[in-house]
Design a protein around this motif. Structure first.
Motif, short mmCIF file in Angstrom:
data_model
loop_
_atom_site.label_atom_id
_atom_site.label_comp_id
_atom_site.label_asym_id
_atom_site.label_seq_id
_atom_site.Cartn_x
_atom_site.Cartn_y
_atom_site.Cartn_z
N SER A 58 94.98 80.39 48.18
CA SER A 58 95.76 80.27 49.40
C SER A 58 94.79 80.10 50.56
O SER A 58 93.71 80.72 50.55
CB SER A 58 96.63 81.51 49.61
OG SER A 58 97.40 81.41 50.79
N TYR A 59 95.16 79.29 51.54
CA TYR A 59 94.28 79.01 52.68
C TYR A 59 95.06 79.12 53.99
O TYR A 59 96.24 78.77 54.06
CB TYR A 59 93.69 77.61 52.59
CG TYR A 59 92.76 77.40 51.42
CD1 TYR A 59 93.23 76.89 50.22
CD2 TYR A 59 91.40 77.72 51.51
CE1 TYR A 59 92.38 76.71 49.13
CE2 TYR A 59 90.54 77.53 50.44
CZ TYR A 59 91.05 77.03 49.27
OH TYR A 59 90.20 76.85 48.20
N ALA A 60 94.36 79.54 55.02
CA ALA A 60 94.91 79.44 56.36
C ALA A 60 94.97 77.97 56.75
O ALA A 60 94.13 77.17 56.36
CB ALA A 60 94.03 80.21 57.35
N ASP A 61 95.99 77.62 57.53
CA ASP A 61 96.13 76.22 57.94
C ASP A 61 94.89 75.71 58.67
O ASP A 61 94.53 74.54 58.55
CB ASP A 61 97.36 76.07 58.85
CG ASP A 61 98.67 76.21 58.09
OD1 ASP A 61 99.70 76.44 58.74
OD2 ASP A 61 98.65 76.08 56.84
N SER A 62 94.23 76.59 59.40
CA SER A 62 93.09 76.18 60.22
C SER A 62 91.87 75.77 59.39
O SER A 62 90.96 75.14 59.92
CB SER A 62 92.70 77.31 61.18
OG SER A 62 92.36 78.47 60.45
N VAL A 63 91.84 76.13 58.11
CA VAL A 63 90.67 75.82 57.29
C VAL A 63 91.01 74.90 56.12
O VAL A 63 90.10 74.49 55.39
CB VAL A 63 89.99 77.10 56.77
CG1 VAL A 63 89.68 78.05 57.92
CG2 VAL A 63 90.83 77.80 55.71
N LYS A 64 92.27 74.59 55.91
CA LYS A 64 92.66 73.72 54.79
C LYS A 64 91.93 72.39 54.88
O LYS A 64 91.85 71.77 55.93
CB LYS A 64 94.17 73.49 54.80
CG LYS A 64 94.97 74.62 54.21
CD LYS A 64 96.46 74.30 54.22
CE LYS A 64 97.27 75.46 53.67
NZ LYS A 64 98.72 75.21 53.75
N GLY A 65 91.39 71.97 53.74
CA GLY A 65 90.66 70.71 53.70
C GLY A 65 89.20 70.84 54.08
O GLY A 65 88.42 69.90 53.88
N ARG A 66 88.81 71.99 54.64
CA ARG A 66 87.40 72.20 55.02
C ARG A 66 86.75 73.32 54.21
O ARG A 66 85.55 73.27 53.95
CB ARG A 66 87.31 72.54 56.51
CG ARG A 66 87.87 71.48 57.43
CD ARG A 66 87.55 71.78 58.90
NE ARG A 66 88.15 73.02 59.35
CZ ARG A 66 87.46 74.06 59.86
NH1 ARG A 66 86.14 73.97 59.96
NH2 ARG A 66 88.09 75.16 60.26
N PHE A 67 87.51 74.33 53.85
CA PHE A 67 86.98 75.47 53.11
C PHE A 67 87.53 75.47 51.68
O PHE A 67 88.69 75.08 51.45
CB PHE A 67 87.40 76.78 53.78
CG PHE A 67 86.76 77.05 55.12
CD1 PHE A 67 86.04 76.09 55.81
CD2 PHE A 67 86.89 78.32 55.69
CE1 PHE A 67 85.47 76.35 57.03
CE2 PHE A 67 86.33 78.62 56.91
CZ PHE A 67 85.62 77.61 57.59
N THR A 68 86.71 75.93 50.75
CA THR A 68 87.13 76.06 49.36
C THR A 68 86.71 77.41 48.82
O THR A 68 85.53 77.79 48.94
CB THR A 68 86.52 74.95 48.49
OG1 THR A 68 86.89 73.66 49.01
CG2 THR A 68 87.01 75.07 47.06
N ILE A 69 87.65 78.14 48.24
CA ILE A 69 87.34 79.43 47.63
C ILE A 69 87.31 79.26 46.12
O ILE A 69 88.11 78.51 45.54
CB ILE A 69 88.38 80.50 48.05
CG1 ILE A 69 87.93 81.89 47.61
CG2 ILE A 69 89.78 80.16 47.54
CD1 ILE A 69 88.77 83.01 48.20
N SER A 70 86.36 79.93 45.49
CA SER A 70 86.23 79.86 44.03
C SER A 70 85.66 81.18 43.53
O SER A 70 85.13 81.97 44.30
CB SER A 70 85.34 78.69 43.62
OG SER A 70 84.04 78.82 44.17
N ARG A 71 85.79 81.40 42.21
CA ARG A 71 85.28 82.65 41.64
C ARG A 71 84.69 82.40 40.26
O ARG A 71 85.09 81.47 39.56
CB ARG A 71 86.38 83.71 41.57
CG ARG A 71 87.49 83.43 40.57
CD ARG A 71 88.63 84.45 40.73
NE ARG A 71 88.21 85.81 40.39
CZ ARG A 71 88.88 86.91 40.75
NH1 ARG A 71 89.99 86.79 41.46
NH2 ARG A 71 88.46 88.10 40.38
N ASP A 72 83.75 83.24 39.91
CA ASP A 72 83.16 83.26 38.58
C ASP A 72 83.22 84.70 38.10
O ASP A 72 82.45 85.55 38.59
CB ASP A 72 81.73 82.73 38.61
CG ASP A 72 81.11 82.62 37.21
OD1 ASP A 72 81.43 83.47 36.34
OD2 ASP A 72 80.31 81.70 37.00
N ASN A 73 84.12 85.00 37.19
CA ASN A 73 84.30 86.39 36.77
C ASN A 73 83.11 86.94 36.00
O ASN A 73 82.83 88.14 36.04
CB ASN A 73 85.57 86.53 35.94
CG ASN A 73 86.82 86.38 36.79
OD1 ASN A 73 86.80 86.66 38.00
ND2 ASN A 73 87.90 85.95 36.18
#
Length: 123
Positions: A58-73
């Protein structure tokens, strides 16, 4: 319970990129939703992005298209890749955690917090 430590902040020019890391300790990391929030002095902590243990994001509208969140468990790490940074992205960025699969954008709903890392974007 996990502990969270942020890193990767710094000073960058507008249009540049940074990657923030949130490293976790503890055995139950895979069960946690992880979020990123940011805060500037005098303002409330603002939701940026989140990723559940199922990797739903999920992303805030202000960062959509610029920020990417990811994880490595396996590495117990969550990253926030920030591109095309703007001066208004300047803030202290905090990593948060919660055992619920869907926590929401309200900072008060998240149970665990790191100490934060400063991001400054110059114009």
């Amino acid at each position: 319970q996990v502990e969270l430590v942020e890193s990767g902040g710094g000073l960058v020019q507008a249009g540049g990129s940074l990657r923030l890391s949130c490293a976790a300790s503890g055995h139950t990391f895979t069960s946690y939703s992880i979020g990123w929030f940011r805060q500037v002095p005098g303002k409330e902590r603002e939701f940026v992005a989140s990723i559940s243990w199922t990797t739903s994001t999920s992303y805030a509208d202000s960062v959509k298209g610029r920020f990417t969140i990811s994880r490595d468990n396996l590495k117990k790490t969550v990253w926030l890749q920030m591109s095309n940074l703007k001066p208004e992205d300047t803030a202290k960025y905090y990593c948060s955690g919660d055992l619920r699969p869907s926590v929401g954008h309200n900072a008060r709903l998240w149970s665990i917090w790191g100490q934060g890392t400063q991001v400054t974007v110059s114009s």
